[in-house]
Design an enzyme around this catalytic site. Structure first.
Site, PDB file in Angstrom:
ATOM      1  N   GLY A   1       0.972  -1.370   0.041  1.00 53.01           N
ATOM      2  CA  GLY A   1      -0.064  -0.026  -0.065  1.00 53.01           C
ATOM      3  C   GLY A   1       0.786   1.160   0.090  1.00 53.01           C
TER       4      GLY A   1
ATOM      5  CG  ASP B   1       3.766  -6.917   7.169  1.00 58.76           C
ATOM      6  OD1 ASP B   1       3.354  -5.801   6.407  1.00 58.76           O
ATOM      7  OD2 ASP B   1       3.247  -8.036   7.194  1.00 58.76           O
TER       8      ASP B   1
ATOM      9  CG  ASP C   1      -0.675  -0.434   8.340  1.00 60.92           C
ATOM     10  OD1 ASP C   1      -1.490   0.644   8.361  1.00 60.92           O
ATOM     11  OD2 ASP C   1      -0.463  -1.485   7.798  1.00 60.92           O
TER      12      ASP C   1
ATOM     13  CD  GLN D   1      -7.002   6.222   8.634  1.00 60.82           C
ATOM     14  OE1 GLN D   1      -6.649   5.943   9.601  1.00 60.82           O
ATOM     15  NE2 GLN D   1      -8.004   5.594   7.891  1.00 60.82           N
TER      16      GLN D   1
HETATM   17  O1  F6P Z   1      -1.058  -1.305   5.174  1.00 64.66           O
HETATM   18  C1  F6P Z   1      -1.496  -0.108   4.843  1.00 64.66           C
HETATM   19  C2  F6P Z   1      -3.166  -0.130   4.811  1.00 64.66           C
HETATM   20  O2  F6P Z   1      -3.664   0.929   4.589  1.00 64.66           O
HETATM   21  C3  F6P Z   1      -3.823  -0.680   6.162  1.00 64.66           C
HETATM   22  O3  F6P Z   1      -3.715   0.124   7.109  1.00 64.66           O
HETATM   23  C4  F6P Z   1      -4.939  -1.257   5.477  1.00 64.66           C
HETATM   24  O4  F6P Z   1      -5.485  -2.172   6.190  1.00 64.66           O
HETATM   25  C5  F6P Z   1      -4.861  -1.633   4.010  1.00 64.66           C
HETATM   26  O5  F6P Z   1      -3.651  -1.022   3.794  1.00 64.66           O
HETATM   27  C6  F6P Z   1      -5.625  -1.365   3.224  1.00 64.66           C
HETATM   28  O6  F6P Z   1      -5.342  -1.866   1.756  1.00 64.66           O
HETATM   29  P1  F6P Z   1      -5.999  -1.451   0.446  1.00 64.66           P
HETATM   30  O7  F6P Z   1      -5.238  -0.093  -0.019  1.00 64.66           O
HETATM   31  O8  F6P Z   1      -5.655  -2.769  -0.551  1.00 64.66           O
HETATM   32  O9  F6P Z   1      -7.321  -1.351   0.736  1.00 64.66           O
END
Ligand code: F6P
Length: 359
Positions: free
Chosen positions: A10, A106, A130, A276
């Site tokens: 992400g 990670d 995160d 966020q």
């Molecule tokens: O790891 C970053 C994050 O924003 C998490 O906080 C969240 O659960 C996830 O990625 C959301 O992922 P996506 O962008 O695939 O919806």
């Protein structure tokens, strides 16, 4: 030197600041050629790369997102049901890369570790809103996300106050409660619910009723990964083929429904979602991303591969990829911000949590 850069997982604020720092440092100090790998591991699988010039890396410091693109789906070891890691290794050799700087969380570091075992020279740079990467006290993106959530709490407070409502704000953070904890404390939340401490609904009701004897509104900050004692996390969807197959979300609505039946006042829920992760990094995240990027470039120049840049005791250092891969870091009971929150009477939905922290 010919060095690849990719951003995986992400996105978050500060990725461009880190790309700029890695690329400019290597160009200026080591006369390196920089190859930008597009869309994370997708670029290695689909053979999408482009050379980055010095000009490409200028003017990008304050930009959100990543000029390289990213993906949190592409996994070379499980791509459309196939192990494509050998293809990725051949492409790496064809490109004539001396090393690849992988900027990620990670999931990216776990894949990086597997590729390093196949002979790819890798330096990892930690990023994620995160803040849950092992071995590092901090990842860039986190501080900016906390600022955004804090501002949202401030806004919810004024409307919650006017209408005498219980305002629930859901944050991201996956299986860690860092964003909720820090923004909750910065925004003066009355209740903070995080995955590390499964909550008891009765305790939340108690905290809201206690608050109601003083103020006729309450702020509850809930991490997307928070779950009730003996219950499950709220899952939005599951995705195949992804290193991160579970998409969390929806706990604020669950909680709203439950609290409406238990409390007298009105309850409203807001999930901030990808807001966020968007927009410019804070000054502090820009500096941190620049520091970790320049440090990674130094590791590359010294051929210290198979390592990840981390912050420990406020200093930058590096650890082995295997120390970071396949694990995450949550909020522990000795965390100072958690302990301060408990001292101020903020509820975590857990009876007697303060007594168990040893503070
Ligand atoms: O790891 C970053 C994050 O924003 C998490 O906080 C969240 O659960 C996830 O990625 C959301 O992922 P996506 O962008 O695939 O919806």
């Amino acid at each position: 030197m010919r060095i690849g850069i990719l951003t995986g997982g992400g996105d978050c604020q500060g990725l461009n600041a880190a790309i700029r720092a890695v690329a400019k440092s290597l160009m200026l100090n080591n006369n390196a050629e920089i190859i930008g790998i597009e869309d994370g591991f997708d670029g290695l699988l689909k053979r999408h790369v482009r050379q980055l010039s010095y000009a490409d890396c200028s003017g990008i410091l304050p930009l959100g997102g990543t000029i390289l693109g990213t993906s949190n789906k592409a996994n070379p070891f499980d791509y459309q049901g196939r192990d494509c890691s050998a293809d990725v290794m051949s492409y790496y050799h064809e490109l004539g890369l001396d090393a690849v700087v992988m900027i990620g969380g990670d999931g990216t570091m776990s894949i990086a570790y597997e590729l390093s075992k196949l002979g790819m020279n890798i330096v990892g740079v930690p990023k994620t809103i995160d803040n849950d990467l092992m071995c590092t006290e901090r990842t860039f993106g986190f501080q900016t996300a906390v600022s955004i959530v804090t501002e949202a709490i401030d806004r919810l407070r004024t409307t919650g106050h006017s209408h005498k409502r219980i305002m629930i704000l859901e944050t991201m953070g996956r299986y860690a409660g860092w964003i909720a904890l820090h923004a909750g404390v910065a925004g003066g939340a009355d209740v903070i619910l995080i995955p590390e401490f499964p909550y008891d609904l009765d305790e939340i009701v108690k905290a809201c009723e206690l608050r109601a004897s003083e103020q006729h509104y309450s702020i509850i900050v809930v991490a997307e990964g928070a779950k009730p004692k003996n219950g499950a996390m709220a899952v939005q969807e599951t995705i195949s083929d992804s290193p991160d197959p579970i998409r969390l979300g929806g706990i604020s609505d669950v909680l709203k429904g439950q609290l409406e039946t238990r409390l007298k006042g009105e309850v409203r829920a807001t999930a901030l979602g990808h807001i966020q992760r968007g927009g410019s990094p804070t000054a502090n995240d820009r500096i941190f991303a620049t520091n970790v990027g320049a440090f990674a470039a130094k590791l590359v120049a010294e051929k210290l591969y198979g390592r990840v840049v981390v912050q420990q005791k406020n200093q930058l250092t590096s650890v082995l990829l295997e120390q970071v891969a396949n694990q995450t870091r949550g909020v522990a009971k000795d965390n100072i911000t958690l302990q301060s929150a408990l001292c101020l009477g903020i509820s975590f939905g857990v009876e007697n949590l303060k007594a168990t922290t040893g503070f």
